[in-house]
Scaffold this motif. Structure first.
Motif, PDB file in Angstrom:
ATOM      1  N   LEU A 160       0.844  -1.189   0.000  1.00  0.00           N
ATOM      2  CA  LEU A 160       0.000   0.000   0.000  1.00  0.00           C
ATOM      3  C   LEU A 160       0.883   1.244   0.000  1.00  0.00           C
ATOM      4  CD1 LEU A 160      -2.783   1.366   0.237  1.00  0.00           C
ATOM      5  CD2 LEU A 160      -2.543   1.201   2.723  1.00  0.00           C
ATOM      6  N   GLU A 161       0.760   2.036  -1.044  1.00  0.00           N
ATOM      7  CA  GLU A 161       1.571   3.249  -1.169  1.00  0.00           C
ATOM      8  C   GLU A 161       0.704   4.364  -1.757  1.00  0.00           C
ATOM      9  OE1 GLU A 161       5.585   4.755  -3.535  1.00  0.00           O
ATOM     10  OE2 GLU A 161       5.382   2.635  -2.977  1.00  0.00           O
ATOM     11  N   ILE A 162       0.488   5.404  -0.951  1.00  0.00           N
ATOM     12  CA  ILE A 162      -0.337   6.543  -1.352  1.00  0.00           C
ATOM     13  C   ILE A 162       0.489   7.811  -1.172  1.00  0.00           C
ATOM     14  CG2 ILE A 162      -2.455   7.832  -0.898  1.00  0.00           C
ATOM     15  CD1 ILE A 162      -3.592   5.256   0.344  1.00  0.00           C
ATOM     16  N   LYS A 163       0.631   8.580  -2.247  1.00  0.00           N
ATOM     17  CA  LYS A 163       1.424   9.810  -2.179  1.00  0.00           C
ATOM     18  C   LYS A 163       0.671  10.966  -2.827  1.00  0.00           C
ATOM     19  CE  LYS A 163       5.991   7.617  -2.112  1.00  0.00           C
ATOM     20  NZ  LYS A 163       7.345   7.574  -2.727  1.00  0.00           N
ATOM     21  N   GLY A 164       0.934  12.157  -2.303  1.00  0.00           N
ATOM     22  CA  GLY A 164       0.333  13.359  -2.861  1.00  0.00           C
ATOM     23  C   GLY A 164       1.319  14.503  -2.827  1.00  0.00           C
ATOM     24  N   LYS A 165       1.146  15.454  -3.739  1.00  0.00           N
ATOM     25  CA  LYS A 165       2.004  16.638  -3.800  1.00  0.00           C
ATOM     26  C   LYS A 165       1.152  17.880  -4.033  1.00  0.00           C
ATOM     27  CE  LYS A 165       6.150  14.401  -5.757  1.00  0.00           C
ATOM     28  NZ  LYS A 165       7.131  14.440  -6.883  1.00  0.00           N
ATOM     29  N   ILE A 166       1.616  19.002  -3.468  1.00  0.00           N
ATOM     30  CA  ILE A 166       0.980  20.285  -3.733  1.00  0.00           C
ATOM     31  C   ILE A 166       2.047  21.359  -3.716  1.00  0.00           C
ATOM     32  CG2 ILE A 166       0.406  20.730  -1.299  1.00  0.00           C
ATOM     33  CD1 ILE A 166      -2.191  22.064  -2.323  1.00  0.00           C
ATOM     34  N   ASP A 167       1.961  22.280  -4.645  1.00  0.00           N
ATOM     35  CA  ASP A 167       2.916  23.372  -4.734  1.00  0.00           C
ATOM     36  C   ASP A 167       2.719  24.296  -3.532  1.00  0.00           C
ATOM     37  OD1 ASP A 167       4.409  25.686  -5.419  1.00  0.00           O
ATOM     38  OD2 ASP A 167       4.097  25.325  -7.550  1.00  0.00           O
ATOM     39  N   ALA A 168       3.784  24.563  -2.799  1.00  0.00           N
ATOM     40  CA  ALA A 168       3.689  25.406  -1.607  1.00  0.00           C
ATOM     41  C   ALA A 168       3.212  26.814  -1.935  1.00  0.00           C
ATOM     42  CB  ALA A 168       5.049  25.462  -0.904  1.00  0.00           C
ATOM     43  N   ARG A 169       3.382  27.259  -3.182  1.00  0.00           N
ATOM     44  CA  ARG A 169       2.934  28.591  -3.570  1.00  0.00           C
ATOM     45  C   ARG A 169       1.418  28.703  -3.600  1.00  0.00           C
ATOM     46  NH1 ARG A 169       6.276  29.121  -9.054  1.00  0.00           N
ATOM     47  NH2 ARG A 169       5.451  26.984  -9.162  1.00  0.00           N
ATOM     48  N   MET A 170       0.719  27.558  -3.639  1.00  0.00           N
ATOM     49  CA  MET A 170      -0.736  27.570  -3.626  1.00  0.00           C
ATOM     50  C   MET A 170      -1.294  27.843  -2.231  1.00  0.00           C
ATOM     51  SD  MET A 170      -1.439  24.264  -6.109  1.00  0.00           S
ATOM     52  CE  MET A 170      -3.201  24.243  -5.752  1.00  0.00           C
ATOM     53  N   LEU A 171      -0.448  27.696  -1.216  1.00  0.00           N
ATOM     54  CA  LEU A 171      -0.888  27.803   0.172  1.00  0.00           C
ATOM     55  C   LEU A 171      -0.636  29.201   0.735  1.00  0.00           C
ATOM     56  CD1 LEU A 171       0.633  24.405   1.333  1.00  0.00           C
ATOM     57  CD2 LEU A 171      -1.751  24.840   0.693  1.00  0.00           C
ATOM     58  N   SER A 172      -1.242  29.475   1.867  1.00  0.00           N
ATOM     59  CA  SER A 172      -1.030  30.758   2.542  1.00  0.00           C
ATOM     60  C   SER A 172       0.381  30.818   3.114  1.00  0.00           C
ATOM     61  CB  SER A 172      -2.050  30.942   3.659  1.00  0.00           C
ATOM     62  OG  SER A 172      -3.365  30.967   3.152  1.00  0.00           O
ATOM     63  N   ARG A 173       0.975  31.989   3.044  1.00  0.00           N
ATOM     64  CA  ARG A 173       2.333  32.170   3.550  1.00  0.00           C
ATOM     65  C   ARG A 173       2.346  32.360   5.067  1.00  0.00           C
ATOM     66  NH1 ARG A 173       4.881  36.314  -1.015  1.00  0.00           N
ATOM     67  NH2 ARG A 173       4.544  34.934  -2.816  1.00  0.00           N
ATOM     68  N   LYS A 174       3.521  32.120   5.643  1.00  0.00           N
ATOM     69  CA  LYS A 174       3.735  32.298   7.078  1.00  0.00           C
ATOM     70  C   LYS A 174       2.676  31.544   7.886  1.00  0.00           C
ATOM     71  CE  LYS A 174       7.131  35.232   6.396  1.00  0.00           C
ATOM     72  NZ  LYS A 174       8.547  34.886   6.716  1.00  0.00           N
ATOM     73  N   THR A 175       2.445  30.296   7.499  1.00  0.00           N
ATOM     74  CA  THR A 175       1.360  29.518   8.101  1.00  0.00           C
ATOM     75  C   THR A 175       1.815  28.105   8.437  1.00  0.00           C
ATOM     76  OG1 THR A 175      -0.280  30.762   6.817  1.00  0.00           O
ATOM     77  CG2 THR A 175      -1.000  28.672   7.755  1.00  0.00           C
ATOM     78  N   ASN A 176       1.449  27.642   9.624  1.00  0.00           N
ATOM     79  CA  ASN A 176       1.671  26.253  10.012  1.00  0.00           C
ATOM     80  C   ASN A 176       0.528  25.394   9.462  1.00  0.00           C
ATOM     81  OD1 ASN A 176       4.087  26.219  11.770  1.00  0.00           O
ATOM     82  ND2 ASN A 176       2.880  27.610  13.041  1.00  0.00           N
ATOM     83  N   TYR A 177       0.892  24.424   8.646  1.00  0.00           N
ATOM     84  CA  TYR A 177      -0.094  23.543   8.035  1.00  0.00           C
ATOM     85  C   TYR A 177       0.039  22.117   8.565  1.00  0.00           C
ATOM     86  CZ  TYR A 177      -1.932  26.645   4.387  1.00  0.00           C
ATOM     87  OH  TYR A 177      -2.584  27.644   3.699  1.00  0.00           O
ATOM     88  N   VAL A 178      -1.064  21.387   8.471  1.00  0.00           N
ATOM     89  CA  VAL A 178      -1.090  19.963   8.797  1.00  0.00           C
ATOM     90  C   VAL A 178      -1.752  19.228   7.637  1.00  0.00           C
ATOM     91  CG1 VAL A 178      -1.779  18.188  10.445  1.00  0.00           C
ATOM     92  CG2 VAL A 178      -1.348  20.521  11.239  1.00  0.00           C
ATOM     93  N   ALA A 179      -1.216  18.078   7.272  1.00  0.00           N
ATOM     94  CA  ALA A 179      -1.821  17.228   6.245  1.00  0.00           C
ATOM     95  C   ALA A 179      -2.536  16.058   6.918  1.00  0.00           C
ATOM     96  CB  ALA A 179      -0.765  16.712   5.272  1.00  0.00           C
ATOM     97  N   TYR A 180      -3.719  15.746   6.430  1.00  0.00           N
ATOM     98  CA  TYR A 180      -4.524  14.663   6.991  1.00  0.00           C
ATOM     99  C   TYR A 180      -4.938  13.697   5.884  1.00  0.00           C
ATOM    100  CZ  TYR A 180      -5.197  17.850  10.967  1.00  0.00           C
ATOM    101  OH  TYR A 180      -5.002  18.693  12.032  1.00  0.00           O
ATOM    102  N   ALA A 181      -4.817  12.403   6.151  1.00  0.00           N
ATOM    103  CA  ALA A 181      -5.388  11.398   5.260  1.00  0.00           C
ATOM    104  C   ALA A 181      -6.864  11.264   5.625  1.00  0.00           C
ATOM    105  CB  ALA A 181      -4.676  10.064   5.434  1.00  0.00           C
TER     106      ALA A 181
END
Length: 267
Positions: free
Chosen positions: A138-159
């Motif tokens: 089982l292998e699940i991967k995802g990517k997102i360009d950091a420029r799409m996100l808000s700056r100076k922000t702590n983010y969390v990724a959730y499955a």
């Protein structure tokens, strides 16, 4: 000083330096505050600078009569990029949130009918989700360009996922979850307990300690598990890489349903 004597637009300019939450509170003070805090000048500051580009990618037209109405419309999420990604704003801060659908992820063997199948569920915001039929890898991967996100922000990724009643193969060997941006990586290993909606033997790699985590129920009918966190500084560190892997032991697994990976600010 009488606030009513301030030059036109001055009060709305001041309110625009607060937050959406504070702007809504100030509107209850008086009619003047309500008029100023509801103005387009205020809510244009709370909208992301690229909101027009985001709206152009929407699956359905987003109708609004004011910037405030648009702001709260985006807080309810919209589908973009042919329905493969969901976008919304965090209501209190205006920070960007995204969910990558299972169609937008890289799932090993997902298009092999004997291992996975695509199904539709009424509780999903996406037209299709991926259901695991039988795999040992089982292998699940995802990517997102950091420029799409808000700056100076702590983010969390959730499955974002759920388990079928007939699930098996997850309760002996641990799964690895991780998030990486630039040279920083965050993650942990867990043993999934789908029948009790719990994760046990959780090892946090940053601390080396053990604890227990819960597969948290969401208000949309799904469950979520934290994959890792990262700080998006100026959005110039490339892509955020996220992964969920269950490779040890060679056990065959079945019954997992994957809606996607959500990236949102740390509460």
């Amino acid at each position: 000083m009488d606030l009513c004597s301030l030059p036109e637009g001055c009060m709305s300019h001041i309110i625009s330096f607060t937050s959406p939450k504070d702007a809504c509170r100030s509107s209850a003070i008086s009619y003047i505050f309500q008029w100023e805090s509801d103005s387009d000048a205020v809510w244009d500051k709370f909208l992301p600078s690229d909101y027009s580009e985001i709206l152009s990618r929407s699956v359905s037209p987003v109708e609004f009569s004011s910037k405030k109405e648009l702001y709260f419309r985006l807080c309810d999420s919209i589908l973009i990029d042919d329905g493969k990604i969901s976008f919304c704003l965090e209501r209190s801060s205006g920070k960007k949130c995204y969910m990558l659908s299972s169609r937008e992820l890289c799932i090993i063997w997902v298009d092999t009918p004997m291992y996975w199948q695509w199904i539709s569920l009424p509780e999903s915001r996406f037209s299709e989700v991926a259901e695991l039929l039988d795999v040992c890898w089982l292998e699940i991967k995802g990517k997102i360009d950091a420029r799409m996100l808000s700056r100076k922000t702590n983010y969390v990724a959730y499955a974002v996922l759920k388990f079928q009643p007939h699930t098996y193969g997850f309760d002996r060997w641990p799964a690895s979850l991780s998030v990486k941006l630039g040279g920083e990586e965050s993650g942990h290993t867990v043993i999934l307990k789908p029948n009790t909606n719990r994760l046990s033997s959780t090892q946090t790699e940053s601390s080396g300690g053990y604890g227990a985590e819960v597969l948290r129920a969401r208000n949309d009918g799904w469950m979520e598990i934290e994959m890792g966190e990262f700080f998006n500084d100026e959005g110039d560190e490339g892509e955020v890489e996220m992964s969920l892997m269950h490779l040890q032991g060679g056990q065959w697994k079945k019954g997992l349903i994957v809606e996607g990976i959500e990236i949102r600010p740390r509460a």
